[in-house]
Design an enzyme around this catalytic site. Sequence first.
Site, PDB file in Angstrom:
ATOM      1  N   SER A 157       0.833  -1.205   0.000  1.00  0.00           N
ATOM      2  CA  SER A 157       0.000   0.000   0.000  1.00  0.00           C
ATOM      3  C   SER A 157       0.865   1.252   0.000  1.00  0.00           C
ATOM      4  O   SER A 157       2.080   1.198   0.177  1.00  0.00           O
ATOM      5  CB  SER A 157      -0.885   0.003   1.229  1.00  0.00           C
ATOM      6  OG  SER A 157      -0.113   0.382   2.355  1.00  0.00           O
ATOM      7  N   LYS A 158       0.188   2.383  -0.170  1.00  0.00           N
ATOM      8  CA  LYS A 158       0.866   3.680  -0.158  1.00  0.00           C
ATOM      9  C   LYS A 158       1.665   3.852   1.115  1.00  0.00           C
ATOM     10  O   LYS A 158       2.734   4.439   1.118  1.00  0.00           O
ATOM     11  CB  LYS A 158      -0.183   4.789  -0.226  1.00  0.00           C
ATOM     12  CG  LYS A 158      -0.624   5.126  -1.613  1.00  0.00           C
ATOM     13  CD  LYS A 158      -1.399   6.417  -1.631  1.00  0.00           C
ATOM     14  CE  LYS A 158      -2.866   6.176  -1.388  1.00  0.00           C
ATOM     15  NZ  LYS A 158      -3.737   7.306  -1.577  1.00  0.00           N
ATOM     16  N   ARG A 159       1.095   3.356   2.205  1.00  0.00           N
ATOM     17  CA  ARG A 159       1.778   3.516   3.490  1.00  0.00           C
ATOM     18  C   ARG A 159       3.127   2.774   3.507  1.00  0.00           C
ATOM     19  O   ARG A 159       4.082   3.217   4.122  1.00  0.00           O
ATOM     20  CB  ARG A 159       0.885   3.049   4.643  1.00  0.00           C
ATOM     21  CG  ARG A 159       0.372   4.231   5.453  1.00  0.00           C
ATOM     22  CD  ARG A 159      -0.722   3.837   6.393  1.00  0.00           C
ATOM     23  NE  ARG A 159      -1.941   3.538   5.653  1.00  0.00           N
ATOM     24  CZ  ARG A 159      -2.749   2.524   5.914  1.00  0.00           C
ATOM     25  NH1 ARG A 159      -2.483   1.704   6.886  1.00  0.00           N
ATOM     26  NH2 ARG A 159      -3.832   2.331   5.207  1.00  0.00           N
ATOM     27  N   SER A 218       5.086   2.491   1.086  1.00  0.00           N
ATOM     28  CA  SER A 218       6.047   3.278   0.325  1.00  0.00           C
ATOM     29  C   SER A 218       6.790   4.227   1.264  1.00  0.00           C
ATOM     30  O   SER A 218       8.021   4.292   1.263  1.00  0.00           O
ATOM     31  CB  SER A 218       5.296   4.051  -0.762  1.00  0.00           C
ATOM     32  OG  SER A 218       6.113   4.997  -1.345  1.00  0.00           O
TER      33      SER A 218
END
Length: 511
Positions: free
Chosen positions: A265-267, A269
Amino acid sequence: MEKKIRVRFAPSPTGGLHLGGVRTALYNFLFAKQHGGDFILRIEDTDQSRYVPGAEEYINESLKWCGLEPDESPLKGGPLGPYRQSERKSIYREYADQLVKSGKAYYAFDSPEELETMRSKYRTADNPSPQYDRRTREHMRNTLSLTFEETERLMAGNTAHVIRIKMPDKEIVYLQDMIRGEVIFDTSLLDDKVLLKADGMPTYHLAVVVDDYLMKITHAFRGEEWLPSAPVHVLLWRYLFGEDLMPEWAHFPLILKPDGNGKLSKRDSARLGIPIFAMDWKDPATGQTITGFRESGFLPQAFVNMLAVLGWNDGTEQELYSLDDLVDKFSIDRVHKAGARFNYEKAKWFNHEWIKRFSTHALVPFVKKVFEENNLRVANDASLIPVISLIRDRCSLLGDFYIQGKFFFTAPQQWDLNAIRSKWNGQKADFFKEYIEILDKIPEWNAASLESAFKAIAAEKNIKAGELQLPLRIMLVGEKSGPPVFEIAAILGSAETIKRIRSLINSGSLQ
Ligand code: GLU
């Protein structure tokens, strides 16, 4: 005649393109090209509340960067457009009405507050999160629970309403998935999804089916996260067009976090400092940037190659594929069922391999750009050629070309003197003074002659050449690491090499 293969990549413009999304585009593209078919980009922007400005342009640019150009798209047009769902709004209503007429869908007049009340009022131990479904619909305000007159009155008064699918009571829906085989769904567990919203916009469920039909899609491939929605789509196909015309389905495995469980997920990253989007994405609402592979220094060929094998292999040990190889070798039935774990180190390995595969000339524009981004202007492309050839094997990311090669274009601003100071002495200083005298007159300026002159003077002065090489490197590069030092000097040229040696000797910093 065989039907022409037509596939679509159907992203919603809600932000950057996650690598799972790019992989979906890639697998669709490969399948289409390998069958001489069409690859269509359809922008699914019916949920205006999730629309993010700039996201569609971002999708176009990402596909272009990866070399996955659609045959039909909002930008390119095509015979079965428009390809942006918001521009197709007027098309969907008739299909929703058709479903109401045939009793497969119904009007519902409930306000958001009423929906909220339902969720708390009908909560029980065996139904902890009530949905709008066979158990609750009769308590709500819709054409199934209200009398004909009440419905007529509400409709005449233009009361806001949605159209919901009437999920059959207890039915088994079968879906034949090209990767998973037969998947079975029990409709009694499913809710009455909204098909047409109060503003007249279709929801994704209605739009995806109507558009796959109207755009003559033969194969609908998408991420595994859409599998739970699939029975709704199968039923809509059955009710509207007949299952015979339904595209074949495949749901691609999730891309998992490098560590732990769950979807990348974006998190992750931010947490792991790794890119997860194709290109940098700046969220217009928060101003926050999520890193992309392009800006992290990946060649598009490497990115595409890495993605292709994240969830697929051709049954051999081969790992490196160009897009053309992939068009040849890819097959949907070899796509894995299980999620694929993302490994950033492996992604970098692919990039390193692709840097090695590229010709030096082909690397020039990439390297030049990296230098420019670091405010280092390269006067002519030709000067990059020997530098790239010398350092390319040491680079995994394009940014490494700057790290490994900047000193060729700008003299070191500081020197790692600690590395040499303790062993420095006047004799070594004399050595270098003499070396520059020789360098000034050396007949052939190349690594071999620079090295033999160096060794000759060292022997004459009875100093180990090995002990002099590190000081030379520090003079030329400023640091301990780098490619072979005489190769460096050969590229720097005589004037610059002499200048750098002299400037350190004369600086007095080694006294
Ligand atoms: N609009 C969906 C998405 O954002 C597409 C799902 C599908 O391909 O059916 O991914």
